[in-house]
Design a protein around this motif. Structure first.
Motif, PDB file in Angstrom:
ATOM      1  N   PRO A 144       0.503  -1.826 -16.895  1.00 24.61           N
ATOM      2  CA  PRO A 144       1.373  -1.132 -17.860  1.00 24.61           C
ATOM      3  C   PRO A 144       2.113  -2.092 -18.795  1.00 24.61           C
ATOM      4  O   PRO A 144       2.237  -1.821 -19.995  1.00 24.61           O
ATOM      5  CB  PRO A 144       2.345  -0.353 -16.965  1.00 24.61           C
ATOM      6  N   ALA A 145       2.573  -3.218 -18.284  1.00 25.00           N
ATOM      7  CA  ALA A 145       3.274  -4.190 -19.130  1.00 25.00           C
ATOM      8  C   ALA A 145       2.309  -4.846 -20.118  1.00 25.00           C
ATOM      9  O   ALA A 145       2.678  -5.107 -21.268  1.00 25.00           O
ATOM     10  CB  ALA A 145       3.951  -5.248 -18.261  1.00 25.00           C
ATOM     11  N   VAL A 146       1.073  -5.092 -19.693  1.00 27.62           N
ATOM     12  CA  VAL A 146       0.070  -5.679 -20.596  1.00 27.62           C
ATOM     13  C   VAL A 146      -0.258  -4.680 -21.704  1.00 27.62           C
ATOM     14  O   VAL A 146      -0.352  -5.047 -22.879  1.00 27.62           O
ATOM     15  CB  VAL A 146      -1.200  -6.098 -19.823  1.00 27.62           C
ATOM     16  N   ARG A 147      -0.388  -3.404 -21.342  1.00 29.91           N
ATOM     17  CA  ARG A 147      -0.667  -2.375 -22.359  1.00 29.91           C
ATOM     18  C   ARG A 147       0.480  -2.246 -23.356  1.00 29.91           C
ATOM     19  O   ARG A 147       0.246  -1.965 -24.533  1.00 29.91           O
ATOM     20  CB  ARG A 147      -0.935  -1.038 -21.676  1.00 29.91           C
ATOM     21  N   ALA A 148       1.706  -2.466 -22.901  1.00 30.37           N
ATOM     22  CA  ALA A 148       2.849  -2.412 -23.813  1.00 30.37           C
ATOM     23  C   ALA A 148       2.806  -3.569 -24.816  1.00 30.37           C
ATOM     24  O   ALA A 148       3.172  -3.397 -25.979  1.00 30.37           O
ATOM     25  CB  ALA A 148       4.162  -2.434 -23.022  1.00 30.37           C
ATOM     26  N   LEU A 149       2.349  -4.737 -24.370  1.00 27.70           N
ATOM     27  CA  LEU A 149       2.240  -5.894 -25.268  1.00 27.70           C
ATOM     28  C   LEU A 149       1.056  -5.783 -26.224  1.00 27.70           C
ATOM     29  O   LEU A 149       1.098  -6.294 -27.339  1.00 27.70           O
ATOM     30  CB  LEU A 149       2.081  -7.186 -24.453  1.00 27.70           C
ATOM     31  N   PHE A 150      -0.021  -5.144 -25.759  1.00 27.75           N
ATOM     32  CA  PHE A 150      -1.263  -5.039 -26.530  1.00 27.75           C
ATOM     33  C   PHE A 150      -1.659  -3.567 -26.637  1.00 27.75           C
ATOM     34  O   PHE A 150      -2.586  -3.111 -25.970  1.00 27.75           O
ATOM     35  CB  PHE A 150      -2.373  -5.860 -25.859  1.00 27.75           C
ATOM     36  N   PRO A 151      -0.952  -2.827 -27.490  1.00 23.35           N
ATOM     37  CA  PRO A 151      -1.169  -1.368 -27.552  1.00 23.35           C
ATOM     38  C   PRO A 151      -2.427  -0.981 -28.332  1.00 23.35           C
ATOM     39  O   PRO A 151      -2.904  -1.722 -29.193  1.00 23.35           O
ATOM     40  CB  PRO A 151       0.080  -0.876 -28.283  1.00 23.35           C
ATOM     41  N   PRO A 152      -2.950   0.204 -27.996  1.00 25.37           N
ATOM     42  CA  PRO A 152      -4.036   0.762 -28.809  1.00 25.37           C
ATOM     43  C   PRO A 152      -3.475   1.186 -30.153  1.00 25.37           C
ATOM     44  O   PRO A 152      -2.271   1.350 -30.271  1.00 25.37           O
ATOM     45  CB  PRO A 152      -4.508   1.960 -27.993  1.00 25.37           C
ATOM     46  N   PRO A 153      -4.233   1.317 -31.158  1.00 24.14           N
ATOM     47  CA  PRO A 153      -5.690   1.227 -31.169  1.00 24.14           C
ATOM     48  C   PRO A 153      -6.212  -0.186 -31.394  1.00 24.14           C
ATOM     49  O   PRO A 153      -7.414  -0.392 -31.376  1.00 24.14           O
ATOM     50  CB  PRO A 153      -6.077   2.143 -32.318  1.00 24.14           C
ATOM     51  N   ALA A 154      -5.341  -1.156 -31.580  1.00 20.55           N
ATOM     52  CA  ALA A 154      -5.808  -2.515 -31.874  1.00 20.55           C
ATOM     53  C   ALA A 154      -6.399  -3.223 -30.659  1.00 20.55           C
ATOM     54  O   ALA A 154      -7.229  -4.112 -30.816  1.00 20.55           O
ATOM     55  CB  ALA A 154      -4.661  -3.346 -32.449  1.00 20.55           C
ATOM     56  N   TYR A 155      -5.981  -2.822 -29.469  1.00 23.14           N
ATOM     57  CA  TYR A 155      -6.427  -3.501 -28.253  1.00 23.14           C
ATOM     58  C   TYR A 155      -6.863  -2.501 -27.204  1.00 23.14           C
ATOM     59  O   TYR A 155      -6.403  -1.362 -27.182  1.00 23.14           O
ATOM     60  CB  TYR A 155      -5.300  -4.376 -27.669  1.00 23.14           C
ATOM     61  N   GLU A 156      -7.732  -2.969 -26.329  1.00 17.73           N
ATOM     62  CA  GLU A 156      -8.155  -2.200 -25.166  1.00 17.73           C
ATOM     63  C   GLU A 156      -7.794  -3.014 -23.928  1.00 17.73           C
ATOM     64  O   GLU A 156      -8.145  -4.197 -23.839  1.00 17.73           O
ATOM     65  CB  GLU A 156      -9.657  -1.953 -25.201  1.00 17.73           C
ATOM     66  N   VAL A 157      -7.077  -2.398 -23.010  1.00 16.02           N
ATOM     67  CA  VAL A 157      -6.697  -3.039 -21.761  1.00 16.02           C
ATOM     68  C   VAL A 157      -7.261  -2.191 -20.634  1.00 16.02           C
ATOM     69  O   VAL A 157      -7.075  -0.978 -20.615  1.00 16.02           O
ATOM     70  CB  VAL A 157      -5.157  -3.151 -21.630  1.00 16.02           C
ATOM     71  N   GLY A 158      -7.945  -2.810 -19.713  1.00 12.94           N
ATOM     72  CA  GLY A 158      -8.514  -2.077 -18.600  1.00 12.94           C
ATOM     73  C   GLY A 158      -8.427  -2.872 -17.318  1.00 12.94           C
ATOM     74  O   GLY A 158      -8.076  -4.048 -17.315  1.00 12.94           O
ATOM     75  N   CYS A 159      -8.726  -2.198 -16.236  1.00 20.65           N
ATOM     76  CA  CYS A 159      -8.676  -2.815 -14.920  1.00 20.65           C
ATOM     77  C   CYS A 159     -10.007  -2.627 -14.224  1.00 20.65           C
ATOM     78  O   CYS A 159     -10.685  -1.623 -14.425  1.00 20.65           O
ATOM     79  CB  CYS A 159      -7.594  -2.159 -14.059  1.00 20.65           C
ATOM     80  N   GLY A 160     -10.344  -3.559 -13.414  1.00 24.92           N
ATOM     81  CA  GLY A 160     -11.535  -3.445 -12.607  1.00 24.92           C
ATOM     82  C   GLY A 160     -11.394  -4.300 -11.374  1.00 24.92           C
ATOM     83  O   GLY A 160     -10.996  -5.453 -11.470  1.00 24.92           O
ATOM     84  N   GLY A 161     -11.649  -3.741 -10.236  1.00 25.71           N
ATOM     85  CA  GLY A 161     -11.493  -4.517  -9.009  1.00 25.71           C
ATOM     86  C   GLY A 161     -10.068  -4.997  -8.882  1.00 25.71           C
ATOM     87  O   GLY A 161      -9.146  -4.200  -8.799  1.00 25.71           O
ATOM     88  N   ALA A 162      -9.871  -6.271  -8.935  1.00 19.97           N
ATOM     89  CA  ALA A 162      -8.534  -6.857  -8.803  1.00 19.97           C
ATOM     90  C   ALA A 162      -8.211  -7.709 -10.023  1.00 19.97           C
ATOM     91  O   ALA A 162      -7.712  -8.818  -9.904  1.00 19.97           O
ATOM     92  CB  ALA A 162      -8.455  -7.680  -7.530  1.00 19.97           C
TER      93      ALA A 162
END
Length: 91
Positions: free
Chosen positions: A56-74
């Motif tokens: 959530p903090a990473v998404r706040a720093l790099f918001p859409p639509p300019a960035y995509e933040v996702g998670c996978g595994g760890a």
């Protein structure tokens, strides 16, 4: 969309300090400033059993639509929107 996940078993997944790896250089000064904030966020994070708690903090720093933040595994991955190569990964 939100979901609840169970807390990782500390015996199987002991808390660790997250690590940041840059995959590309910053595209401009604004992105460089965001990446510096991201590095600070990761450096000041406590040890975590699941690094995805930082998402959530990473998404706040790099918001859409300019960035995509996702998670996978760890891990958490960060892309510029519309680009395939990762900008950074937190594991």
């Amino acid at each position: 969309m939100s979901f609840a996940s169970r807390t990782p078993d500390p015996d199987l997944y002991p808390p660790q300090l997250p690590e940041l790896a840059y995959r590309q250089p910053a595209a401009d000064e604004a992105e460089a400033a965001r990446l510096t904030q991201l590095a600070r966020l990761v450096a000041t994070s406590p040890p975590l059993s699941d690094v995805r708690d930082l998402a959530p903090a990473v998404r706040a720093l790099f918001p859409p639509p300019a960035y995509e933040v996702g998670c996978g595994g760890a891990h958490i991955w960060l892309h510029r929107a519309g680009e395939n190569p990762q900008l950074a990964v937190i594991s």
